[in-house]
Design an enzyme around this catalytic site. Sequence first.
Site, PDB file in Angstrom:
ATOM      1  N   ASP A  99      -1.532  -0.572   5.973  1.00 31.56           N
ATOM      2  CA  ASP A  99      -1.715   0.053   7.277  1.00 31.56           C
ATOM      3  C   ASP A  99      -3.134  -0.025   7.806  1.00 31.56           C
ATOM      4  O   ASP A  99      -3.410   0.496   8.885  1.00 31.56           O
ATOM      5  CB  ASP A  99      -1.297   1.528   7.216  1.00 31.56           C
ATOM      6  N   ASP A 148      -0.302   5.238   0.832  1.00 33.05           N
ATOM      7  CA  ASP A 148      -0.568   6.209   1.893  1.00 33.05           C
ATOM      8  C   ASP A 148      -0.662   5.509   3.248  1.00 33.05           C
ATOM      9  O   ASP A 148      -1.429   4.569   3.419  1.00 33.05           O
ATOM     10  CB  ASP A 148      -1.884   6.935   1.628  1.00 33.05           C
ATOM     11  N   ASP A 152       0.841  -1.191   0.000  1.00 35.97           N
ATOM     12  CA  ASP A 152       0.000   0.000   0.000  1.00 35.97           C
ATOM     13  C   ASP A 152       0.881   1.248   0.000  1.00 35.97           C
ATOM     14  O   ASP A 152       2.084   1.178   0.273  1.00 35.97           O
ATOM     15  CB  ASP A 152      -0.900  -0.051   1.241  1.00 35.97           C
TER      16      ASP A 152
END
Length: 232
Positions: A183, A22, A20
């Site tokens: 995240d 961001d 991922d």
Amino acid sequence: MTATAPGILALKGIAAAIIDLDGTMLDTAPDFHVAVNRMRAELDLAPLTQQTIVDFVGKGSENLIRRVLGVDYPAPEVELRFSAALDSYQSHYAVVNGSYATLYPGVVDGLQAMRAKGLRLACVTNKPLLFAEALLEKTGLRGYFEVVYGGDSFPLKKPDPMPLLAVCADFQLRPAQVVAIGDSSNDAQAARAAGCPVFNVPYGYNHGESIQDVDSDGIVASLLVAAQHISH
């Protein structure tokens, strides 16, 4: 798979990683903060705190703007104002993209370690692809990835497994051979649905919820730690 550190599985038979963007590789919250509040200023709305905006991040730009407008308006009015607000936000974000973002510790070392182990790398994000590509280029990360997919690359985005399954098809690998690292619950849910193992990082943006409550194969302190728990 065998346990090494408490709560983290050692993943064997892994040939690729889907990472991922961001909140996983880059702290882009300051970019979101600036762009959202410039949009809100255009609409004569009061600025929001960075933490408020961070709690809205993760499910794509459309969801972000609906949540941001929802601070001030009921749902029907959000939809009436949505298109103009999204256009404004995207124009501001295009200007600030990457200007205030910073790399998280261990990202470059982790990517290098994964490449050294022979892993193929893909970046899958819910950020629009044009913004994702520009951000990766600006921060020097683009060259690590064979494939980059954004939130507008497919009809469905994370937490749907569609983008992850597309990477598996691109690499001609079974999902069990491809680890996802992110995240948030978006990454974990997409990975579980795709049949991929998954690690979460403890920093980043998980919609204001605890990452400890997410079903994953372990919480790794950094991409470098993740690399240390992955092998062919």
